[in-house]
Motif scaffolding. Structure first.
Motif, short mmCIF file in Angstrom:
data_model
loop_
_atom_site.label_atom_id
_atom_site.label_comp_id
_atom_site.label_asym_id
_atom_site.label_seq_id
_atom_site.Cartn_x
_atom_site.Cartn_y
_atom_site.Cartn_z
N GLY A 243 -3.41 1.94 4.55
CA GLY A 243 -2.59 0.96 3.84
C GLY A 243 -2.31 1.33 2.40
O GLY A 243 -1.77 0.53 1.64
N LYS A 244 -2.66 2.56 2.02
CA LYS A 244 -2.47 3.03 0.64
C LYS A 244 -1.45 4.16 0.62
O LYS A 244 -1.56 5.12 1.38
CB LYS A 244 -3.79 3.52 0.04
CG LYS A 244 -4.90 2.47 0.07
CD LYS A 244 -6.22 3.07 -0.37
CE LYS A 244 -7.35 2.05 -0.27
NZ LYS A 244 -8.67 2.65 -0.63
N LEU A 245 -0.47 4.07 -0.29
CA LEU A 245 0.58 5.09 -0.37
C LEU A 245 0.02 6.43 -0.83
O LEU A 245 0.55 7.48 -0.48
CB LEU A 245 1.69 4.63 -1.32
CG LEU A 245 2.50 3.41 -0.87
CD1 LEU A 245 3.51 3.03 -1.94
CD2 LEU A 245 3.22 3.71 0.45
N THR B 203 -2.73 8.88 9.32
CA THR B 203 -2.20 8.46 10.60
C THR B 203 -3.31 8.57 11.66
O THR B 203 -4.35 9.19 11.41
CB THR B 203 -1.02 9.33 11.01
OG1 THR B 203 -1.49 10.67 11.24
CG2 THR B 203 0.05 9.35 9.92
N PRO B 204 -3.10 8.01 12.84
CA PRO B 204 -4.09 8.20 13.91
C PRO B 204 -4.37 9.68 14.20
O PRO B 204 -5.51 10.04 14.51
CB PRO B 204 -3.44 7.51 15.11
CG PRO B 204 -2.65 6.40 14.49
CD PRO B 204 -2.08 7.00 13.23
#
Length: 402
Positions: free
Chosen positions: A72-74, A79-80
């Protein structure tokens, strides 16, 4: 009948619980993971084989392309697929992995993070042979480890009733540290065995062979000079300095100076006597040990010798067909472990806060050496792979859930 089996083979596997730290030792001295990590790093073949084993385990990522950012952090995108690849090092070196799982106030999973395998230990077992806690030592498990530095986590159990009790006992959701899920490829003993278990000596042999090569090159392949000098020599340091000046600093270690008493032969031999310590080793002798270690280590990982040679371009003009066959064979060999990873990830994402994979397809694409991607031409024969249940350390009874 009296048993005459040699002593090492009579040793029974035992579980060692350390009361002061509240952990089950991994190895008799609790250093098994660290020792095997260092051995793998010191052996060129083990390091390459371990990396190849890991690449085939995590493959080319999941079939479903999911661009969801788990953090949730840019500034910290994961990713999975990134999460899958982060498990590679632990799995290839230890055949197991510890994953930290966090929850929100709705008891939904919110994040996953791999913890270095060497830092984790199982807690005390109950009457059902289940360890309800996993203990993490951020500073490692050396002699200076202190109980105050340890962090204790609940073992993975997604049951909302269990999580609720854990949250309340920790003082609320803001203080709740979450759980740790433990995936292991085998169920014998408290911890899985390293892939190099049984070939440690071969790995160490490779390490020593490398050191011998460096030593030989450093002294210019010279035999070792043994310089015996009379006790009458007043300043032997000056003599040694002179030796270094003519031999070169790199070769200074190829001479051994020994004080000796041969005054009776002084007139005949002077103040010094020179001998040589010859290296009687032959290239054929060292090549034998190199080849033996190479084959034994690859065998421990189940890697066909030709596959590792293929990556070094030694297959000749085969047009890549041999390589396809070899990588297909190893994809089948590693298929069972890859299935366990797929089930483990599927279990972790069950109950995640967002439905990021509606199809619930967590199948891992096979690895291809030639294109670093999917081996689409050679499918794994699923019927030949035993579809075993994943081993996740969690209780099975309602009594333990409570």
């Amino acid at each position: 009948m009296t048993s005459k089996v040699i002593r090492p083979y009579k040793k029974e596997q035992r579980s060692i619980f350390n009361k002061s730290l509240g952990i089950i030792f991994n190895g008799d001295d609790n250093c098994y993971p660290l020792v095997h990590e260092n051995i793998i790093k010191s052996s060129p073949t083990a390091k390459r084989a371990s990396d190849m084993y890991g690449r085939f385990l995590v493959g080319a990522g999941f079939e479903e392309e999911i661009n969801y950012n788990l953090t949730g952090k840019l500034w910290d995108i994961q990713t999975p697929n990134d999460f899958l690849f982060s498990m590679k090092t632990s799995l290839e070196r230890h055949r197991g992995v510890f994953v930290h799982v966090t929850y929100n106030a709705l008891f939904e999973k919110t994040s996953f993070k791999v913890i270095p395998y060497n830092l984790c230990r199982l807690g005390k077992k109950d009457s059902e042979n289940y360890s309800g806690k996993i203990v993490v030592s951020p500073k490692g498990w050396g002699r200076s480890v202190r109980k105050s530095d340890l962090k204790v986590y609940d073992n993975y159990n997604p049951n909302p009733k269990v999580i609720k009790v854990q949250v309340e006992s920790s003082g609320g959701i803001l203080k709740y540290t979450g759980q740790i899920a433990f995936l292991r490829f085998d169920t014998l003993g408290d911890y899985p065995e390293s892939p190099i278990d049984g070939v440690e000596e071969e790995c160490i042999t490779e390490d020593h062979m490398g050191k011998y090569s460096v030593s030989s090159v450093t002294r210019g392949f010279k035999d070792v000079d043994i310089v015996r000098y009379s006790k009458q020599i007043e300043d032997i340091d000056d003599v040694i300095d002179q030796y270094r000046s003519v031999s070169g600093v790199e070769n200074a270690g190829s001479a051994l100076f020994i004080e000796d008493d041969f005054s009776s032969d002084l007139e005949k031999d002077g103040l010094y006597r020179f001998d040589k310590l010859e290296d009687t080793g032959t290239p054929e002798k060292y090549e034998y040990f190199d080849n033996r270690s190479f084959k034994m280590i690859l065998g421990a990982f189940g890697i066909p010798i030709q596959l590792l040679e293929a990556t070094a371009g030694k297959l000749g003009n085969s047009g890549g067909e041999d390589l396809k066959v070899l990588q297909s064979m190893y994809n089948i060999t590693t298929g069972q472990d890859r299935k366990k990873i797929e089930r483990f990830v599927s279990e972790l994402f069950r109950g995640f806060k967002d439905d990021i994979n509606p199809s619930n397809n967590w199948k891992i694409k096979q690895y291809s050496i030639t294109d670093e991607g999917t081996a689409e031409d050679e499918e794994i024969i699923d019927e030949e792979i035993i579809d075993e249940e994943i081993t996740i350390e969690q209780p099975e009874t309602e009594e333990n859930d409570a």
